[in-house]
Design an enzyme around this catalytic site. Structure first.
Site, PDB file in Angstrom:
ATOM      1  N   LYS A  28       0.169  -0.631   6.229  1.00 55.03           N
ATOM      2  CA  LYS A  28       0.398  -2.154   6.712  1.00 55.03           C
ATOM      3  C   LYS A  28       1.069  -2.033   7.905  1.00 55.03           C
ATOM      4  CE  LYS A  28       2.792  -2.993   2.421  1.00 55.03           C
ATOM      5  NZ  LYS A  28       1.909  -4.011   1.451  1.00 55.03           N
ATOM      6  N   CYS A  79       4.209  -9.152  -6.513  1.00 54.96           N
ATOM      7  CA  CYS A  79       4.899  -7.992  -6.897  1.00 54.96           C
ATOM      8  C   CYS A  79       6.264  -8.114  -6.829  1.00 54.96           C
ATOM      9  CB  CYS A  79       4.428  -6.620  -6.235  1.00 54.96           C
ATOM     10  SG  CYS A  79       2.590  -6.308  -6.707  1.00 54.96           S
ATOM     11  N   ASP A 130      13.474   0.900   1.414  1.00 55.01           N
ATOM     12  CA  ASP A 130      12.110   0.278   1.248  1.00 55.01           C
ATOM     13  C   ASP A 130      11.726  -0.597   2.507  1.00 55.01           C
ATOM     14  OD1 ASP A 130       9.581  -0.792   0.891  1.00 55.01           O
ATOM     15  OD2 ASP A 130       9.954  -1.613  -1.074  1.00 55.01           O
ATOM     16  N   GLN A 186       7.849  -3.365   4.965  1.00 57.56           N
ATOM     17  CA  GLN A 186       7.595  -4.532   5.471  1.00 57.56           C
ATOM     18  C   GLN A 186       8.312  -4.474   7.238  1.00 57.56           C
ATOM     19  OE1 GLN A 186       5.321  -6.786   4.941  1.00 57.56           O
ATOM     20  NE2 GLN A 186       4.936  -6.412   2.829  1.00 57.56           N
ATOM     21  N   HIS A 242      10.378  -5.546  -4.279  1.00 60.30           N
ATOM     22  CA  HIS A 242       8.913  -5.311  -4.635  1.00 60.30           C
ATOM     23  C   HIS A 242       8.982  -4.491  -6.077  1.00 60.30           C
ATOM     24  CE1 HIS A 242       5.027  -3.787  -4.442  1.00 60.30           C
ATOM     25  NE2 HIS A 242       4.634  -4.665  -3.759  1.00 60.30           N
TER      26      HIS A 242
HETATM   27  N1  PLP Z   1       7.486  -2.494  -0.887  1.00 63.22           N
HETATM   28  C1  PLP Z   1       7.410  -3.731  -0.400  1.00 63.22           C
HETATM   29  C2  PLP Z   1       8.550  -4.566   0.368  1.00 63.22           C
HETATM   30  C3  PLP Z   1       5.933  -3.945   0.085  1.00 63.22           C
HETATM   31  O1  PLP Z   1       5.865  -5.329   0.382  1.00 63.22           O
HETATM   32  C4  PLP Z   1       5.319  -3.237  -0.499  1.00 63.22           C
HETATM   33  C5  PLP Z   1       3.507  -3.684  -0.451  1.00 63.22           C
HETATM   34  O2  PLP Z   1       3.437  -4.544  -0.533  1.00 63.22           O
HETATM   35  C6  PLP Z   1       5.382  -2.144  -1.044  1.00 63.22           C
HETATM   36  C7  PLP Z   1       6.773  -1.693  -1.259  1.00 63.22           C
HETATM   37  C8  PLP Z   1       4.221  -1.222  -1.889  1.00 63.22           C
HETATM   38  O3  PLP Z   1       3.494  -0.632  -0.756  1.00 63.22           O
HETATM   39  P1  PLP Z   1       2.131   0.241  -1.260  1.00 63.22           P
HETATM   40  O4  PLP Z   1       1.420  -0.590  -2.181  1.00 63.22           O
HETATM   41  O5  PLP Z   1       1.512   0.563   0.082  1.00 63.22           O
HETATM   42  O6  PLP Z   1       2.882   1.368  -1.859  1.00 63.22           O
END
Ligand code: PLP
Length: 416
Positions: free
Chosen positions: A235, A373, A209, A212, A132
């Site tokens: 989430k 993203c 990260d 998810q 992401h």
């Molecule tokens: N990393 C992953 C794999 C995600 O799916 C997301 C959000 O969709 C993020 C990072 C970013 O999360 P946030 O916007 O809550 O900081």
């Protein structure tokens, strides 16, 4: 299959659970809402909404600084939430839990506070093409500032990481491996134990990260042995604007502050200051107190259901959905990992994902369309966008039946 489904339906009774989520009980364009956009954000149960209301109605005050009843209660609620987070992910101490705005801020914190101190010109950071943007851009900014080099693990047609040559891209200049635990596009669950073992054999730290994964899988940071782990409250049933950075204690002790301000200092002079102990060293300013309390309530809710039950139920939903979706003519599903979670990205025929998701919205179904993203993935597959359906434990097999029916209708509608 049928017996399995029956058994998990007994542990996760989605029909009953849905009564805890007022937002799910509504019509959209005259149709019952089917919410399949959980990868973007999840809905909130009454228990979380009530925890926020209770806090604002009874206890609202600033934390840590006050010697009055309300401040003590607010501090107690905030710090109890930190303990709940630590226990939820198996951290040894609540001091290893930093409250942030979310995954994005947690990763930026590591890039700034750890990266600026420990990464120099010519050093290397290993990322993957599956990331992401939250786990790409902070490292690009750091690499540009420091003259560091970014190296990438590529992805296969199956939407898994390609480990060919992995060990040869690790060098004595490798300073960090930053990788997603579960892909928000393919649903792929990456073999992170293996990555962490190979990295640690060479003394390289690993950042996960877990945006998810923490909402959907049981996580034990001690067992994983990761150095940093980032995730977002919204989430996993909690409010937006609250998230977590977990890190090994020695890493946090050795990092400089991320932001300066109140709360993060010990003593201040005209020209210098000393830092508060962890975790406060990384929490400058008034935090999202209600958000943290909401996250604590969300964790209580998830624990009542049991994370293993949640994982099991979602896997059945996903298998059921994939099986039905694959039968739709001209259906292209991206990602086919043996171990996966409930995010399904797809395209049908030449219908643009925005048109498809607009059509589905008219039928009451909320999905996401776009690059999610993850533009490196889109480039790899030479597509501009996909439609993504992503599930949580309050989704039902009946909703999937309806969704698949509507995808078939879409085929007629767009006449492809
Ligand atoms: N990393 C992953 C794999 C995600 O799916 C997301 C959000 O969709 C993020 C990072 C970013 O999360 P946030 O916007 O809550 O900081």
């Amino acid at each position: 299959m049928e017996t399995d489904m029956q058994s998990s339906k007994q542990t996760i009774d989605a029909a009953k659970i849905r009564r805890d989520f007022p937002v799910l009980n509504q019509q959209v364009h005259g149709k019952p809402l089917v919410y399949f956009d959980n990868g973007a954000t999840t809905q909130k149960p009454i228990a979380v909404i009530k925890a926020l209301t209770r806090y604002y109605e009874n206890d609202n005050a600033n934390v840590h600084r006050g010697i009055h009843q309300l401040s003590e209660r607010a501090t107690n609620g905030f710090e109890t939430a930190r303990k709940k987070v630590a226990a939820f992910i198996g951290a040894k101490s609540e001091r290893q839990i930093i409250f942030t705005r979310g995954t994005t801020e947690s990763i930026n914190l590591v890039a700034a506070a750890w990266g600026r101190k420990f990464v120099s010109e010519g050093d290397e950071i290993i990322l993957t093409e599956m990331e992401h943007h939250s786990n790409l851009i902070p490292w690009q900014l750091l690499a540009q500032e420091k003259g560091a080099v970014l190296k990438y693990l590529s992805i296969t047609e199956e939407g898994t990481l390609d480990f060919t040559g992995f060990e040869s891209i690790l060098s004595n200049r490798t300073k960090l491996i930053a990788v997603t635990h579960m892909s928000n596009v393919f649903g792929t669950i990456n073999p992170i134990k293996k990555i962490i073992r190979l990295a640690h054999d060479r003394g390289i730290p690993v950042l996960l990260d877990a945006a998810q994964s923490v909402p959907h899988l049981p996580i034990d940071v001690e067992h994983l042995d990761c150095d940093f782990l980032a995730f977002s409250g919204h989430k996993m049933l909690a409010p937006t604007g609250i998230g977590v950075l977990y890190a090994k204690r020695s890493r946090l002790e050795n990092m400089d502050p991320y932001q300066g301000g109140g709360e993060m200092i010990s003593s201040v002079w005209h020209d210098k200051s000393t830092w508060n102990e962890i975790p406060h060293k990384f929490e400058a300013g008034t935090p999202h107190i209600a958000g943290a309390i909401g996250l604590g309530a969300a964790i209580d809710y998830l624990n009542t259901l049991g994370m293993e039950n949640i994982t099991h139920y979602e896997q059945e939903l996903t298998t059921f959905a994939l099986d039905k979706m694959m039968r739709i003519p001209n259906m292209k599903i991206y990602g086919n990992a043996p171990e996966r979670g409930g995010a399904i990205s797809f395209n049908i025929g030449n219908v643009h994902p925005h048109d498809l998701s607009h059509f589905l919205d008219q039928q009451g179904i909320a999905v996401r369309a776009g690059h999610h993203c993850a533009q490196l993935i889109m480039r790899k597959f030479d597509i501009a966008a996909t439609t993504r359906a992503s599930f949580y434990f309050y989704n039902t097999f009946e909703e999937i039946d309806y969704f698949v029916e509507q995808l078939t209708e879409a085929q007629r509608f767009f006449d492809y």
